[in-house]
Scaffold this active site. Structure first.
Site, PDB file in Angstrom:
ATOM      1  N   TYR A  55       0.845  -1.189   0.000  1.00  0.00           N
ATOM      2  CA  TYR A  55       0.000   0.000   0.000  1.00  0.00           C
ATOM      3  C   TYR A  55       0.885   1.246   0.000  1.00  0.00           C
ATOM      4  O   TYR A  55       1.736   1.421   0.884  1.00  0.00           O
ATOM      5  CB  TYR A  55      -0.913  -0.011   1.225  1.00  0.00           C
ATOM      6  N   HIS A  98      -4.779   5.056  -2.571  1.00  0.00           N
ATOM      7  CA  HIS A  98      -5.939   5.923  -2.755  1.00  0.00           C
ATOM      8  C   HIS A  98      -5.446   7.273  -3.251  1.00  0.00           C
ATOM      9  O   HIS A  98      -4.397   7.745  -2.803  1.00  0.00           O
ATOM     10  CB  HIS A  98      -6.671   6.150  -1.424  1.00  0.00           C
ATOM     11  N   ASN A 127      -7.430  14.919  -7.923  1.00  0.00           N
ATOM     12  CA  ASN A 127      -5.989  14.962  -8.192  1.00  0.00           C
ATOM     13  C   ASN A 127      -5.706  14.347  -9.571  1.00  0.00           C
ATOM     14  O   ASN A 127      -5.178  13.242  -9.702  1.00  0.00           O
ATOM     15  CB  ASN A 127      -5.229  14.227  -7.088  1.00  0.00           C
ATOM     16  N   PHE A 185      -0.290  10.452 -13.583  1.00  0.00           N
ATOM     17  CA  PHE A 185       1.064   9.939 -13.332  1.00  0.00           C
ATOM     18  C   PHE A 185       1.016   8.421 -13.168  1.00  0.00           C
ATOM     19  O   PHE A 185       1.767   7.680 -13.806  1.00  0.00           O
ATOM     20  CB  PHE A 185       1.651  10.611 -12.079  1.00  0.00           C
ATOM     21  N   LYS A 228       1.549   6.694 -16.926  1.00  0.00           N
ATOM     22  CA  LYS A 228       3.000   6.489 -16.980  1.00  0.00           C
ATOM     23  C   LYS A 228       3.517   5.302 -16.189  1.00  0.00           C
ATOM     24  O   LYS A 228       4.584   4.786 -16.490  1.00  0.00           O
ATOM     25  CB  LYS A 228       3.728   7.742 -16.462  1.00  0.00           C
TER      26      LYS A 228
HETATM   27  N1  ACO Z   1       0.297  14.834 -16.014  1.00  0.00           N
HETATM   28  C1  ACO Z   1       0.712  13.939 -16.944  1.00  0.00           C
HETATM   29  N2  ACO Z   1       1.864  13.249 -16.861  1.00  0.00           N
HETATM   30  C2  ACO Z   1       2.623  13.487 -15.793  1.00  0.00           C
HETATM   31  C3  ACO Z   1       2.288  14.392 -14.771  1.00  0.00           C
HETATM   32  C4  ACO Z   1       1.083  15.095 -14.937  1.00  0.00           C
HETATM   33  N3  ACO Z   1       0.706  16.006 -14.073  1.00  0.00           N
HETATM   34  N4  ACO Z   1       3.242  14.408 -13.829  1.00  0.00           N
HETATM   35  C5  ACO Z   1       4.181  13.556 -14.271  1.00  0.00           C
HETATM   36  N5  ACO Z   1       3.803  13.006 -15.438  1.00  0.00           N
HETATM   37  C6  ACO Z   1       4.540  12.077 -16.276  1.00  0.00           C
HETATM   38  C7  ACO Z   1       5.853  12.683 -16.694  1.00  0.00           C
HETATM   39  O1  ACO Z   1       5.726  13.432 -17.899  1.00  0.00           O
HETATM   40  C8  ACO Z   1       6.717  11.472 -16.890  1.00  0.00           C
HETATM   41  O2  ACO Z   1       6.496  10.899 -18.155  1.00  0.00           O
HETATM   42  P1  ACO Z   1       7.714  10.462 -19.116  1.00  0.00           P
HETATM   43  O3  ACO Z   1       8.537   9.487 -18.310  1.00  0.00           O
HETATM   44  O4  ACO Z   1       7.041   9.857 -20.297  1.00  0.00           O
HETATM   45  O5  ACO Z   1       8.442  11.710 -19.445  1.00  0.00           O
HETATM   46  C9  ACO Z   1       6.185  10.501 -15.844  1.00  0.00           C
HETATM   47  O6  ACO Z   1       4.865  10.928 -15.521  1.00  0.00           O
HETATM   48  C10 ACO Z   1       7.022  10.508 -14.605  1.00  0.00           C
HETATM   49  O7  ACO Z   1       7.020  11.829 -14.092  1.00  0.00           O
HETATM   50  P2  ACO Z   1       7.980  12.295 -12.948  1.00  0.00           P
HETATM   51  O8  ACO Z   1       8.731  13.497 -13.400  1.00  0.00           O
HETATM   52  O9  ACO Z   1       8.762  11.145 -12.459  1.00  0.00           O
HETATM   53  O10 ACO Z   1       6.920  12.726 -11.841  1.00  0.00           O
HETATM   54  P3  ACO Z   1       7.171  13.781 -10.658  1.00  0.00           P
HETATM   55  O11 ACO Z   1       8.566  13.698 -10.175  1.00  0.00           O
HETATM   56  O12 ACO Z   1       6.679  15.091 -11.108  1.00  0.00           O
HETATM   57  O13 ACO Z   1       6.236  13.181  -9.515  1.00  0.00           O
HETATM   58  C11 ACO Z   1       4.094  13.213  -8.453  1.00  0.00           C
HETATM   59  C12 ACO Z   1       4.865  12.926  -9.751  1.00  0.00           C
HETATM   60  C13 ACO Z   1       4.698  12.390  -7.324  1.00  0.00           C
HETATM   61  C14 ACO Z   1       2.647  12.777  -8.663  1.00  0.00           C
HETATM   62  C15 ACO Z   1       4.209  14.724  -8.151  1.00  0.00           C
HETATM   63  O14 ACO Z   1       3.500  15.443  -9.123  1.00  0.00           O
HETATM   64  C16 ACO Z   1       3.667  15.145  -6.773  1.00  0.00           C
HETATM   65  O15 ACO Z   1       4.404  15.131  -5.781  1.00  0.00           O
HETATM   66  N6  ACO Z   1       2.369  15.521  -6.682  1.00  0.00           N
HETATM   67  C17 ACO Z   1       1.772  15.965  -5.399  1.00  0.00           C
HETATM   68  C18 ACO Z   1       1.495  14.782  -4.472  1.00  0.00           C
HETATM   69  C19 ACO Z   1       0.647  13.735  -5.174  1.00  0.00           C
HETATM   70  O16 ACO Z   1      -0.322  14.049  -5.829  1.00  0.00           O
HETATM   71  N7  ACO Z   1       1.064  12.431  -5.017  1.00  0.00           N
HETATM   72  C20 ACO Z   1       0.456  11.314  -5.731  1.00  0.00           C
HETATM   73  C21 ACO Z   1      -0.893  10.922  -5.248  1.00  0.00           C
HETATM   74  S1  ACO Z   1      -1.033  10.423  -3.585  1.00  0.00           S
HETATM   75  C22 ACO Z   1      -0.217   8.936  -3.393  1.00  0.00           C
HETATM   76  O17 ACO Z   1       0.589   8.598  -4.172  1.00  0.00           O
HETATM   77  C23 ACO Z   1      -0.503   8.093  -2.251  1.00  0.00           C
END
Ligand code: ACO
Length: 188
Positions: free
Chosen positions: A101, A145, A150, A156, A160
């Protein structure tokens, strides 16, 4: 994606846990209780709970735990796990399965879109996909979750990272609006 940056990983301890609080406060609309941080530190598991460092600075973190979830009745063994899962407290008669999880995954805004989230998540997936560990732990899937609003987080994981969008859980969160969550999951 614009240039990926190099990251190192490091464990979460009592000494640096304040950094995890800072990241979570910056990146999530919900406040995690002290017990959350206590559990992460006490787990002493740097494979499942870790920071991402860039040039010596902490820029992101992932926190996960292994837990049992109920398998919904009518399930063929390959289907969804009940959302009312808990670590412990399950009726012995009920079928359960083990999942990894994901509690939190966050990257500081200035470092997003540089591959950090992907590296953090992939490092945990690689760990639980290790054949020996899979056999020992019997983990069948990874789940989390995510708040329905979001969209970036959902994209993401689904676009991806190979996760599937599962059911919507109404009123999953108690203090944020909208309170509903989607379950995202990935079979191992
Ligand atoms: N929309 C579309 N694609 C995206 C987005 C987005 N907003 N963000 C990242 N990606 C894609 C990237 O383009 C990349 O694709 P590629 O490998 O083809 O170039 C791939 O996803 C990986 O992206 P990263 O750069 O590794 O992602 P990042 O370091 O920006 O981290 C994260 C993503 C963790 C979701 C970040 O945006 C964040 O911290 N958000 C706020 C907290 C959050 O929402 N966390 C996730 C949900 S809660 C949970 O996980 C329990």
């Amino acid at each position: 994606m614009s240039k990926e940056i190099e990251v190192d990983f490091g464990g979460i301890t009592n000494d640096n846990c304040q950094q995890l609080k800072l990241i979570n406060t910056t990146c999530f609309p919900i406040t995690y209780a002290p017990g959350f941080y206590k559990d992460v530190v006490q787990a002493k598991n740097s494979d499942l709970n870790k920071f991402a460092y860039h040039n010596g600075y902490i820029i992101g973190a992932i926190c996960c735990r292994v837990q049992d979830v109920k398998v919904l009745s009518g399930d063929n063994g390959d289907a969804d796990a009940a959302v009312s899962s808990a670590s412990g407290n399950l009726d012995e008669e009920e079928a359960t399965k083990k999942v990894l999880y994901i509690m939190t995954l966050a990257v500081l805004p200035a470092y997003r879109g540089r591959g950090v989230g992907k590296k953090l998540l992939q490092s945990v997936l690689d760990h639980v996909n290790d054949a020996d560990l899979k056999e020992k732990e019997g983990i069948q899937e990874v789940m989390l979750h995510v708040q329905v609003s979001n969209e970036d987080g959902v994209k993401f994981y689904t676009d991806k990272m190979g996760f599937e969008k599962g059911e919507k859980v109404n009123d999953y969160y108690t203090r944020i609006d909208p309170p509903h969550a989607f379950i995202l999951r990935k079979k191992l």
